[in-house]
Each structure stands twice: as structure tokens, then as C-alpha cells.
Design a protein around this motif. Structure first.
Motif, PDB file in Angstrom:
ATOM      1  N   LEU A  21      63.681 -46.567  25.884  1.00 40.50           N
ATOM      2  CA  LEU A  21      63.105 -47.826  26.318  1.00 40.50           C
ATOM      3  C   LEU A  21      63.401 -48.146  27.778  1.00 40.50           C
ATOM      4  CD1 LEU A  21      63.808 -50.113  23.208  1.00 40.50           C
ATOM      5  CD2 LEU A  21      61.588 -49.209  23.951  1.00 40.50           C
ATOM      6  N   SER A  22      64.608 -47.806  28.270  1.00 45.26           N
ATOM      7  CA  SER A  22      64.980 -48.372  29.569  1.00 45.26           C
ATOM      8  C   SER A  22      65.698 -47.455  30.541  1.00 45.26           C
ATOM      9  CB  SER A  22      65.855 -49.615  29.336  1.00 45.26           C
ATOM     10  OG  SER A  22      67.101 -49.244  28.770  1.00 45.26           O
ATOM     11  N   SER A  53      70.557 -33.631  18.359  1.00 46.12           N
ATOM     12  CA  SER A  53      70.135 -33.444  16.972  1.00 46.12           C
ATOM     13  C   SER A  53      69.182 -34.550  16.510  1.00 46.12           C
ATOM     14  CB  SER A  53      71.361 -33.405  16.043  1.00 46.12           C
ATOM     15  OG  SER A  53      71.992 -34.686  15.961  1.00 46.12           O
ATOM     16  N   THR A  54      69.039 -35.606  17.294  1.00 46.39           N
ATOM     17  CA  THR A  54      68.088 -36.679  16.983  1.00 46.39           C
ATOM     18  C   THR A  54      66.671 -36.153  17.120  1.00 46.39           C
ATOM     19  OG1 THR A  54      69.592 -38.422  17.719  1.00 46.39           O
ATOM     20  CG2 THR A  54      67.245 -38.953  17.693  1.00 46.39           C
ATOM     21  N   THR A  55      65.844 -36.416  16.111  1.00 46.88           N
ATOM     22  CA  THR A  55      64.460 -35.958  16.110  1.00 46.88           C
ATOM     23  C   THR A  55      63.503 -37.134  16.306  1.00 46.88           C
ATOM     24  OG1 THR A  55      64.192 -36.247  13.725  1.00 46.88           O
ATOM     25  CG2 THR A  55      65.108 -34.143  14.481  1.00 46.88           C
ATOM     26  N   CYS A  56      62.251 -36.819  16.561  1.00 47.26           N
ATOM     27  CA  CYS A  56      61.232 -37.870  16.663  1.00 47.26           C
ATOM     28  C   CYS A  56      61.126 -38.632  15.349  1.00 47.26           C
ATOM     29  CB  CYS A  56      59.878 -37.260  17.029  1.00 47.26           C
ATOM     30  SG  CYS A  56      59.802 -36.570  18.694  1.00 47.26           S
ATOM     31  N   GLY A  57      61.305 -37.924  14.240  1.00 44.61           N
ATOM     32  CA  GLY A  57      61.290 -38.594  12.940  1.00 44.61           C
ATOM     33  C   GLY A  57      62.424 -39.584  12.800  1.00 44.61           C
ATOM     34  N   VAL A  95      71.102 -42.414  17.029  1.00 49.87           N
ATOM     35  CA  VAL A  95      69.656 -42.585  17.138  1.00 49.87           C
ATOM     36  C   VAL A  95      69.348 -43.875  17.901  1.00 49.87           C
ATOM     37  CG1 VAL A  95      67.486 -42.874  15.879  1.00 49.87           C
ATOM     38  CG2 VAL A  95      69.233 -41.293  15.008  1.00 49.87           C
ATOM     39  N   ALA A  96      70.054 -44.959  17.563  1.00 49.73           N
ATOM     40  CA  ALA A  96      69.849 -46.236  18.259  1.00 49.73           C
ATOM     41  C   ALA A  96      70.190 -46.102  19.744  1.00 49.73           C
ATOM     42  CB  ALA A  96      70.700 -47.334  17.617  1.00 49.73           C
ATOM     43  N   ASP A  97      71.217 -45.341  20.051  1.00 46.56           N
ATOM     44  CA  ASP A  97      71.580 -45.108  21.449  1.00 46.56           C
ATOM     45  C   ASP A  97      70.435 -44.406  22.183  1.00 46.56           C
ATOM     46  OD1 ASP A  97      73.148 -45.066  23.727  1.00 46.56           O
ATOM     47  OD2 ASP A  97      74.204 -43.232  23.166  1.00 46.56           O
ATOM     48  N   THR A  98      69.816 -43.435  21.535  1.00 49.85           N
ATOM     49  CA  THR A  98      68.686 -42.736  22.134  1.00 49.85           C
ATOM     50  C   THR A  98      67.487 -43.665  22.285  1.00 49.85           C
ATOM     51  OG1 THR A  98      69.427 -40.621  21.211  1.00 49.85           O
ATOM     52  CG2 THR A  98      67.124 -40.765  21.873  1.00 49.85           C
ATOM     53  N   VAL A 140      57.287 -41.928  19.741  1.00 55.43           N
ATOM     54  CA  VAL A 140      57.839 -40.998  20.718  1.00 55.43           C
ATOM     55  C   VAL A 140      57.308 -39.587  20.490  1.00 55.43           C
ATOM     56  CG1 VAL A 140      59.900 -40.567  19.304  1.00 55.43           C
ATOM     57  CG2 VAL A 140      59.988 -40.177  21.767  1.00 55.43           C
ATOM     58  N   SER A 141      57.013 -38.902  21.565  1.00 51.04           N
ATOM     59  CA  SER A 141      56.533 -37.523  21.501  1.00 51.04           C
ATOM     60  C   SER A 141      57.695 -36.558  21.727  1.00 51.04           C
ATOM     61  CB  SER A 141      55.467 -37.283  22.558  1.00 51.04           C
ATOM     62  OG  SER A 141      56.027 -37.385  23.863  1.00 51.04           O
ATOM     63  N   ASP A 142      57.480 -35.308  21.393  1.00 54.85           N
ATOM     64  CA  ASP A 142      58.497 -34.287  21.630  1.00 54.85           C
ATOM     65  C   ASP A 142      58.842 -34.207  23.121  1.00 54.85           C
ATOM     66  OD1 ASP A 142      58.627 -33.603  18.938  1.00 54.85           O
ATOM     67  OD2 ASP A 142      57.124 -32.021  19.116  1.00 54.85           O
ATOM     68  N   TYR A 143      57.824 -34.296  23.965  1.00 53.42           N
ATOM     69  CA  TYR A 143      58.043 -34.214  25.410  1.00 53.42           C
ATOM     70  C   TYR A 143      58.890 -35.395  25.893  1.00 53.42           C
ATOM     71  CZ  TYR A 143      57.119 -34.433  30.419  1.00 53.42           C
ATOM     72  OH  TYR A 143      57.263 -34.503  31.778  1.00 53.42           O
ATOM     73  N   GLU A 144      58.560 -36.597  25.422  1.00 52.03           N
ATOM     74  CA  GLU A 144      59.292 -37.794  25.842  1.00 52.03           C
ATOM     75  C   GLU A 144      60.744 -37.730  25.392  1.00 52.03           C
ATOM     76  OE1 GLU A 144      58.691 -42.675  25.663  1.00 52.03           O
ATOM     77  OE2 GLU A 144      57.625 -41.375  24.249  1.00 52.03           O
ATOM     78  N   LEU A 145      60.966 -37.271  24.170  1.00 51.45           N
ATOM     79  CA  LEU A 145      62.327 -37.166  23.658  1.00 51.45           C
ATOM     80  C   LEU A 145      63.114 -36.107  24.418  1.00 51.45           C
ATOM     81  CD1 LEU A 145      64.438 -38.065  21.609  1.00 51.45           C
ATOM     82  CD2 LEU A 145      63.495 -36.392  19.992  1.00 51.45           C
ATOM     83  N   GLU A 146      62.494 -34.971  24.715  1.00 55.53           N
ATOM     84  CA  GLU A 146      63.183 -33.920  25.467  1.00 55.53           C
ATOM     85  C   GLU A 146      63.567 -34.409  26.859  1.00 55.53           C
ATOM     86  OE1 GLU A 146      64.939 -30.276  26.389  1.00 55.53           O
ATOM     87  OE2 GLU A 146      64.302 -31.111  24.455  1.00 55.53           O
ATOM     88  N   ARG A 147      62.676 -35.139  27.510  1.00 58.07           N
ATOM     89  CA  ARG A 147      62.980 -35.702  28.825  1.00 58.07           C
ATOM     90  C   ARG A 147      64.171 -36.645  28.747  1.00 58.07           C
ATOM     91  NH1 ARG A 147      58.022 -38.705  30.913  1.00 58.07           N
ATOM     92  NH2 ARG A 147      58.761 -40.239  29.388  1.00 58.07           N
TER      93      ARG A 147
END
Length: 415
Positions: free
Chosen positions: A268-269, A388-392, A260-263, A339-346
Motif C-alpha cells: 500500500l505505501s 513465503s507470502t503468496t498473492c493468495g 502477510v499484514a506487514d507485506t 495484487v499481481s505476481d509482479y507487484e508482489l515480487e517488486r
């Protein structure tokens, strides 16, 4: 899907193989489960020094790299706080040369006084070049000491605390390090390229099968004692502009929160769509010339870093930059601005693309296979695990790290 097979020799050496018939080359990669984490505070830098010693010849080989070059290939190595890794790239028809050479130095490297004298001087000069004569070269020394204190093995970078430690290494120290940490039962071998599985298995048994197991020293790594409140250290030197790094303790490799921290650092960058690029580099009123986020990638409790170079060298600018980076990181924990679902998917699509393309090359694939086998992982599970990392999960870990945890900050300004 990466096609690969594995097997284990009777002496404990684990082997991975992946064939790539599209190339005429092959890579042999040997990963040893030893690094700076096995050092003591009184003798640092020996893991890196020993990497150099492994190129100083062995029982039946006077010039390791010379033999590889004669076979039409090249070789190199790296040391981290956790591992030491060696690799050779040769024409596939000459892969047995690489097996011969690696097995010979796993069996008996040359650790005589002359070899040690030469490599000690090389590493000391490297220390001077990288840490003493380069801008921000000792940044890691300051940061790791702030985070880990003086005695934990993660408290110093791989190069060591100071050149005097490397200068103090004796031939007896080097031999002890070899027998404590180098052996088939503490290593992983990976071979990729245009070589068949049967050929790799035959060569592995021929060249490595007779090397005896070692009495590998048990690892007694203490739990880190991270700062209980935010700490800041200001240093100055011959640098062109102020650099700032803010570090937050994070979970060890293998835990859910590590990935999760890696994501989080990717969000962020990573790329021009990242938050740091859009909101700080492009929208930060010209304060930042560079801004980045990364993790230490440690097997044990490590740290997540927020890094920046500034266009303003004042103390006020440094404080403002720290506040802006931390605020941007904290925003990931927000129920509304998180974070949004769209941002995480990207972000995940970018991760998968990078992973897939990097493993198309046989050389990188060998290193990645060796690391996956060391961790008892299926390399083909890497993307699924990251996805498997979620927005939550992002909101939860961001809140723990940036709102509920402490940090260590180093502000490095021009003298």
C-alpha cells in the motif's frame, strides 16, 4: 548471510555475537522482555520511566553515560509496549567498559529517592512535550483506547495514560518493577563489531555470569476485546490540518498472518510504486498531502493503520479520505484487481534490499540479532519467511481485515 554464534549462561542470559572486522567499533545491546504490556491501568508509564532510571547510576557506577563517553562511545535506549532495549557503541578495544557498565546496572541500579525525583520530572516533561504540546501528540491515546478499551495494557501508549501516573511512582514501585522484570533470565545480549567470539564469551561470563536469576513475574495479559463494529472518534486541537487514522485488528507476531499484514502495508505505501502513492497521493484530486500504512508490530494482537494528512479540513473531506483509503486496501482482496505476481515480487525485492542494507551496519545488526534470538529465530531466515507470502495470502488476509473485520477511526481536525 549474516555470520553469528550464540550461547547461554547458566543464569539464563542468552548471548549472540557477530564479528565485523571492517570497523574499529563495537556495539553491545541488551534487550529486556518487558515493556508497557506489563503495566496496570492504575500505574502506566512505569516501563518507560524505568528505562530512564537505568541511566541514574548503579552499585559501582555514579555516571553511566559519563563512563561511556570517557571510553569514546555513546549510549541510548528505547521502550516499546513489548520490550526495553539498551545499547552502547564504543571503540572495540573498549568493549569491556560496556560489559562492566551493563552488568552493573543489571545487578543493582540506583533507585534512591533523588534519582527517582530527577527522572520522574524528566519523563513528565517528555510527556508534555510529546503528547500535550505537539500537534497530534495524543493521537495514539485516542486510537489505542478505541481499539482496546480501558484495561488492556495495549490501551495506552508507552509514555503512559497521563503524567499523574508517572508522578505517582514510588521508590518501592521502581524496586518492584526491577525485581519483577530485570534479570539475566529475562534478557538477551548481542555484541557486534570488531570483537572476536572468544572475547565476547569471556567477557560475558566474567561480568554477567555471577548475576543471579530473578523471580520474573509471570505475564498475565488478557485477550483483547476489539470493537465488534466500526467506531469513529472525532477530536480537535491546535493542529495545522486534518489527520485521519483508520486501524484494523491484526494477528500477533509469529503468526503467518502477521507477516502477510506487514507485506500488505508495504504494497500500500512503500515507495513511489505503491498503491497509496500512485492512486491517492498523486491521483487523489489533491485531497491528500500525506498517506501511509503501517503495523503496530506487537507481540500480541495488534493493529494495521492507514494514515493520512489532508489538504481539506471539512468533515466531508475526512469521510471521503477514509472511504478512499479503505477502498484501496480492500482492492487487494479482489480476484481481478488484487495484487499481481509482479507487484508482489517488486515489494519483496524492496523488503530484501532494506533488510540486507540495514544489517550491514554493526549497530542495527546487534539490535536485530537480539530480537531474533529472543524469538528463537534464525535472522538469516527473515527474507525467506517474508517471501513465503503468496498473492493468495494477500487476498485472504485483506478480505478478513478490510471486508470482514471492524475498524477504529480517529479524525483529528483543527480547533
Amino acid at each position: 548471510m549474516i555470520e553469528y554464534r550464540t550461547f547461554t549462561l547458566d543464569n539464563g542470559l542468552r548471548v549472540a555475537h557477530s564479528c565485523d572486522p571492517q570497523t574499529a567499533m563495537a556495539t553491545l545491546n541488551v534487550l529486556y522482555d518487558t515493556g508497557a504490556r506489563d503495566e496496570t491501568p492504575q500505574l502506566t508509564g512505569i516501563a518507560h520511566l524505568f528505562e530512564h532510571l537505568m541511566f541514574g547510576g548503579s552499585a559501582n557506577v555514579a555516571d553511566f553515560s559519563g563512563e561511556i563517553e570517557a571510553a569514546g562511545g555513546f549510549d541510548n535506549a528505547w521502550t516499546s509496549n513489548d520490550f526495553t532495549n539498551f545499547y552502547e557503541v564504543v571503540p572495540a578495544q573498549n568493549i569491556e567498559t560496556a560489559f562492566w557498565l551493563e552488568s552493573d546496572r543489571m545487578l543493582a541500579p540506583s533507585l534512591d529517592d533523588r534519582t527517582l525525583d530527577v527522572q520522574r520530572n524528566v519523563v513528565i516533561e517528555e510527556f508534555k512535550q510529546q503528547c500535550l504540546n505537539r500537534p497530534y501528540g495524543d493521537m495514539s491515546h485516542h486510537l489505542r483506547r478505541l481499539l482496546y478499551g480501558d484495561s488492556h495494557p495495549y490501551a495506552w501508549p508507552v509514555i503512559g495514560k497521563e503524567p499523574a501516573h508517572v508522578a505517582a511512582v514510588t521508590a518501592a514501585d521502581a524496586r518492584r518493577w526491577f525485581f519483577d522484570h530485570y534479570g539475566p533470565d529475562n534478557a538477551v545480549l548481542a555484541v557486534t563489531g570488531n570483537v572476536s567470539f572468544d572475547r565476547v564469551e569471556q567477557l560475558a561470563r566474567k561480568w554477567f555470569g555471577g548475576i543471579p536469576r530473578r523471580n520474573i513475574a509471570p505475564r498475565r495479559l488478557p485477550a483483547p476485546v476489539f470493537p465488534t463494529s466500526d467506531v469513529v472518534e472525532k477530536v480537535s486541537g491546535d493542529v495545522p490540518q486534518t489527520a485521519v487514522v483508520v486501524a484494523f485488528p491484526m494477528a500477533p507476531y509469529g503468526s503467518k498472518d502477521y507477516f502477510v499484514a506487514d507485506t500488505i502495508t508495504d504494497l500500500l505505501s512503500a515507495g513511489r510504486s505503491s498503491r497509496f502513492y500512485r492512486n491517492l497521493l498523486m491521483g487523489g484530486d489533491g485531497l491528500f498531502s500525506e498517506v501511509d500504512a503501517s503495523i503496530s508490530g506487537s507481540e500480541h494482537e495488534g493493529f494495521l493503520m492507514l494514515n493520512a494528512r489532508l489538504n481539506d479540513n471539512s468533515d466531508a473531506a475526512a469521510e471521503k479520505a477514509v472511504a478512499m483509503m479503505v477502498a484501496e486496501a480492500r482492492s487487494l482482496a479482489s480476484p481481478t484487481a488484487g495484487v499481481s505476481d509482479y507487484e508482489l515480487e517488486r515489494c519483496m525485492n524492496r523488503f530484501e534490499s532494506t533488510f540486507r542494507f540495514s544489517n550491514m551496519g554493526y549497530q542495527a545488526r546487534a539490535a536485530n540479532l537480539a530480537m531474533a534470538l529472543y524469538h528463537h529465530e534464525d535472522i538469516n531466515d527473515t527474507v525467506r519467511r517474508q517471501r513465503s507470502t503468496t498473492c493468495g495470502d494477500i487476498r485472504r488476509v485483506a478480505a478478513q481485515m478490510f471486508d470482514g473485520g471492524s475498524s477504529a477511526t480517529v479524525i483529528y481536525s483543527p480547533a
